[in-house]
Scaffold this motif. Structure first.
Motif, PDB file in Angstrom:
ATOM      1  N   GLN A   1       0.827  -1.206   0.000  1.00  0.00           N
ATOM      2  CA  GLN A   1       0.000   0.000   0.000  1.00  0.00           C
ATOM      3  C   GLN A   1       0.863   1.259   0.000  1.00  0.00           C
ATOM      4  N   THR A   2       1.942   1.181   0.735  1.00  0.00           N
ATOM      5  CA  THR A   2       2.830   2.346   0.797  1.00  0.00           C
ATOM      6  C   THR A   2       3.470   2.622  -0.556  1.00  0.00           C
ATOM      7  N   ARG A   3       3.905   1.510  -1.238  1.00  0.00           N
ATOM      8  CA  ARG A   3       4.512   1.686  -2.560  1.00  0.00           C
ATOM      9  C   ARG A   3       3.516   2.265  -3.563  1.00  0.00           C
ATOM     10  N   SER A   4       2.251   1.801  -3.540  1.00  0.00           N
ATOM     11  CA  SER A   4       1.222   2.328  -4.437  1.00  0.00           C
ATOM     12  C   SER A   4       0.984   3.807  -4.181  1.00  0.00           C
ATOM     13  N   ALA A   5       0.923   4.140  -2.907  1.00  0.00           N
ATOM     14  CA  ALA A   5       0.702   5.546  -2.567  1.00  0.00           C
ATOM     15  C   ALA A   5       1.856   6.408  -3.038  1.00  0.00           C
ATOM     16  N   ILE A   6       3.103   5.865  -2.913  1.00  0.00           N
ATOM     17  CA  ILE A   6       4.274   6.632  -3.342  1.00  0.00           C
ATOM     18  C   ILE A   6       4.262   6.796  -4.869  1.00  0.00           C
ATOM     19  N   ALA A   7       3.882   5.729  -5.602  1.00  0.00           N
ATOM     20  CA  ALA A   7       3.834   5.813  -7.079  1.00  0.00           C
ATOM     21  C   ALA A   7       2.798   6.834  -7.527  1.00  0.00           C
ATOM     22  N   ALA A   8       1.622   6.809  -6.895  1.00  0.00           N
ATOM     23  CA  ALA A   8       0.579   7.769  -7.264  1.00  0.00           C
ATOM     24  C   ALA A   8       1.020   9.187  -6.973  1.00  0.00           C
ATOM     25  N   PHE A   9       1.684   9.321  -5.817  1.00  0.00           N
ATOM     26  CA  PHE A   9       2.163  10.654  -5.467  1.00  0.00           C
ATOM     27  C   PHE A   9       3.197  11.132  -6.472  1.00  0.00           C
ATOM     28  N   LYS A  10       4.097  10.234  -6.918  1.00  0.00           N
ATOM     29  CA  LYS A  10       5.141  10.602  -7.873  1.00  0.00           C
ATOM     30  C   LYS A  10       4.519  11.011  -9.216  1.00  0.00           C
ATOM     31  N   GLU A  11       3.520  10.276  -9.655  1.00  0.00           N
ATOM     32  CA  GLU A  11       2.870  10.606 -10.924  1.00  0.00           C
ATOM     33  C   GLU A  11       2.220  11.977 -10.874  1.00  0.00           C
ATOM     34  N   GLU A  12       1.520  12.231  -9.759  1.00  0.00           N
ATOM     35  CA  GLU A  12       0.897  13.550  -9.618  1.00  0.00           C
ATOM     36  C   GLU A  12       1.938  14.644  -9.559  1.00  0.00           C
ATOM     37  N   TYR A  13       3.041  14.305  -8.896  1.00  0.00           N
ATOM     38  CA  TYR A  13       4.107  15.301  -8.764  1.00  0.00           C
ATOM     39  C   TYR A  13       4.710  15.619 -10.133  1.00  0.00           C
ATOM     40  N   ASP A  14       4.959  14.577 -10.960  1.00  0.00           N
ATOM     41  CA  ASP A  14       5.534  14.789 -12.291  1.00  0.00           C
ATOM     42  C   ASP A  14       4.594  15.606 -13.176  1.00  0.00           C
ATOM     43  N   LYS A  15       3.303  15.331 -13.093  1.00  0.00           N
ATOM     44  CA  LYS A  15       2.335  16.105 -13.872  1.00  0.00           C
ATOM     45  C   LYS A  15       2.347  17.562 -13.467  1.00  0.00           C
ATOM     46  N   ALA A  16       2.424  17.757 -12.153  1.00  0.00           N
ATOM     47  CA  ALA A  16       2.442  19.141 -11.664  1.00  0.00           C
ATOM     48  C   ALA A  16       3.686  19.865 -12.130  1.00  0.00           C
ATOM     49  N   MET A  17       4.847  19.150 -12.146  1.00  0.00           N
ATOM     50  CA  MET A  17       6.084  19.777 -12.583  1.00  0.00           C
ATOM     51  C   MET A  17       6.019  20.117 -14.074  1.00  0.00           C
ATOM     52  N   ARG A  18       5.376  19.298 -14.911  1.00  0.00           N
ATOM     53  CA  ARG A  18       5.259  19.581 -16.358  1.00  0.00           C
ATOM     54  C   ARG A  18       4.108  20.522 -16.656  1.00  0.00           C
ATOM     55  N   ASP A  19       3.368  20.864 -15.637  1.00  0.00           N
ATOM     56  CA  ASP A  19       2.215  21.739 -15.768  1.00  0.00           C
ATOM     57  C   ASP A  19       1.259  21.218 -16.825  1.00  0.00           C
ATOM     58  N   GLU A  20       1.039  19.959 -16.879  1.00  0.00           N
ATOM     59  CA  GLU A  20       0.130  19.342 -17.826  1.00  0.00           C
ATOM     60  C   GLU A  20      -1.284  19.447 -17.305  1.00  0.00           C
ATOM     61  N   THR A  21      -2.148  19.997 -18.215  1.00  0.00           N
ATOM     62  CA  THR A  21      -3.560  20.096 -17.868  1.00  0.00           C
ATOM     63  C   THR A  21      -4.354  19.405 -18.948  1.00  0.00           C
ATOM     64  N   PRO A  22      -5.347  18.672 -18.644  1.00  0.00           N
ATOM     65  CA  PRO A  22      -6.148  17.967 -19.671  1.00  0.00           C
ATOM     66  C   PRO A  22      -6.887  18.955 -20.574  1.00  0.00           C
ATOM     67  N   GLU A  23      -6.856  18.721 -21.960  1.00  0.00           N
ATOM     68  CA  GLU A  23      -7.497  19.595 -22.924  1.00  0.00           C
ATOM     69  C   GLU A  23      -8.988  19.296 -22.987  1.00  0.00           C
ATOM     70  N   GLU A  24      -9.757  20.344 -23.384  1.00  0.00           N
ATOM     71  CA  GLU A  24     -11.194  20.182 -23.473  1.00  0.00           C
ATOM     72  C   GLU A  24     -11.529  19.340 -24.703  1.00  0.00           C
ATOM     73  N   PRO A  25     -12.608  18.599 -24.673  1.00  0.00           N
ATOM     74  CA  PRO A  25     -12.960  17.716 -25.809  1.00  0.00           C
ATOM     75  C   PRO A  25     -13.142  18.440 -27.128  1.00  0.00           C
ATOM     76  N   GLN A  26     -13.733  19.672 -27.157  1.00  0.00           N
ATOM     77  CA  GLN A  26     -13.964  20.417 -28.405  1.00  0.00           C
ATOM     78  C   GLN A  26     -12.654  20.797 -29.056  1.00  0.00           C
ATOM     79  N   ALA A  27     -11.716  21.237 -28.226  1.00  0.00           N
ATOM     80  CA  ALA A  27     -10.415  21.641 -28.780  1.00  0.00           C
ATOM     81  C   ALA A  27      -9.723  20.447 -29.385  1.00  0.00           C
ATOM     82  N   VAL A  28      -9.858  19.334 -28.790  1.00  0.00           N
ATOM     83  CA  VAL A  28      -9.225  18.124 -29.312  1.00  0.00           C
ATOM     84  C   VAL A  28      -9.823  17.750 -30.679  1.00  0.00           C
TER      85      VAL A  28
END
Length: 321
Positions: free
Chosen positions: A260-287
């Motif tokens: 459980q700890t490893r899963s939590a750490i992986a999820a945290f790392k993924e969120e952290y990487d997204k935040a560092m790349r400033d990636e935001t999901p695009e709206e469906p119309q724009a896509v």
């Protein structure tokens, strides 16, 4: 307990009780008292406690035939009026001021040789008559130098003018020489031939007794020890099994917690990487617009790069005329 032969050494310092139902604590046995001229114990003296730990009280005399010894070692004094004090002295026909304490007096032979001091007196509890003396070699180390047991036939009795100085001069009137202040117990010369019981004899006998007792107790304790050992062995086995189960359960829980700890750490790392790349999901119309533009561009490229079709000219067959 009925009194047969009484050892003065064994009764010294025993607790003494009196009054109704023997509920009153009178004190402790201080010393045994003997007749000034006869080989006879007349009673003992009770050391009474001070009043409020401040006011001294006189010692109490108890007649030799006016007490009984209980099984627990305590001494109960009779409630009769002539059991203690002056009335007891009158009944026994003695003068309190001339009586003696034998214990500690020097023991001297008829030849004038001092062989030791009185350590214990054994007397008949019914008559007070002295049966024997236990003579210590000296006051400081009787066990080292030995001890003699002297029967009553060899005891002459108390005499003044021999031995050591007395604590009191009251006995001087019993001697022709008024200046005599020394006293002791006179015994026959044969006493010198009595074999002394020294430290080695007493130690050897005591060691033998202890050895026998130890073997008996060891034999009695062996079955109990074996039973206890088996019980302890069973308890240890059950404890080991319980400990093993607890360890396995703990390891399993630890593994689950670690996953459980490893899963939590992986999820945290993924969120952290997204935040560092400033990636935001695009709206469906724009896509959808982007996809349409991309297809149009691909179509234009294909139209430009597409080779023109060359029509094949059919050959015309010309007949010769």
């Amino acid at each position: 307990m009925s009194l047969g032969l009484v050892s003065t050494r064994k009764l010294v310092d025993k607790k003494v009780f009196g009054g109704k139902d023997h509920a009153k604590h009178l004190g402790k046995v201080k010393a045994f008292i003997f007749h000034p001229k006869e080989k006879r114990c007349v009673g003992f003296v009770v050391k009474r406690p001070d009043v409020a730990l401040m006011f001294h009280r006189d010692d109490l005399f108890v007649a030799f035939d006016s007490f009984k010894l209980e099984d627990d070692g305590d001494i109960y004094v009779s409630q009769k009026a002539d059991a203690t004090g002056n009335k007891a002295c009158e009944r026994l026909g003695i003068d309190w001021n001339t009586c003696l304490v034998w214990r500690g007096l020097p023991v001297v032979t008829e030849a004038g040789e001092t062989i030791g001091i009185v350590g214990d007196v054994v007397y008949d509890g019914r008559t007070g008559a002295v049966e024997s003396l236990k003579v210590d070699a000296n006051a400081s180390a009787n066990a080292l130098l030995g001890r003699r047991n002297i029967d009553t036939e060899l005891i002459k009795g108390f005499r003044t003018g021999i031995g050591a100085p007395l604590l009191s001069t009251d006995m001087a009137e019993y001697n022709d020489d008024a200046a005599a202040v020394c006293g002791g117990i006179l015994v026959a010369n044969e006493v010198k031939d009595i074999v002394t019981e020294g430290l080695a004899d007493m130690a050897g006998r005591k060691a033998g007794e202890l050895s026998v007792k130890a073997r008996v107790k060891a034999a009695q304790a062996k079955p109990k020890a074996e039973a206890l050992a088996n019980t302890a062995k069973d308890a240890a086995s059950r404890g080991a099994q319980t400990a093993g189960k607890a360890i396995n359960k703990g390891a399993k829980l630890a593994g689950e917690r670690l996953a459980q700890t490893r899963s939590a750490i992986a999820a945290f790392k993924e969120e952290y990487d997204k935040a560092m790349r400033d990636e935001t999901p695009e709206e469906p119309q724009a896509v959808a617009v982007q996809e349409e533009v991309s297809r149009a561009q691909q179509s234009e490229v294909q139209s430009v790069t597409k080779k023109p079709k060359v029509r094949k000219v059919k050959k015309v067959r010309v007949e010769k005329r």
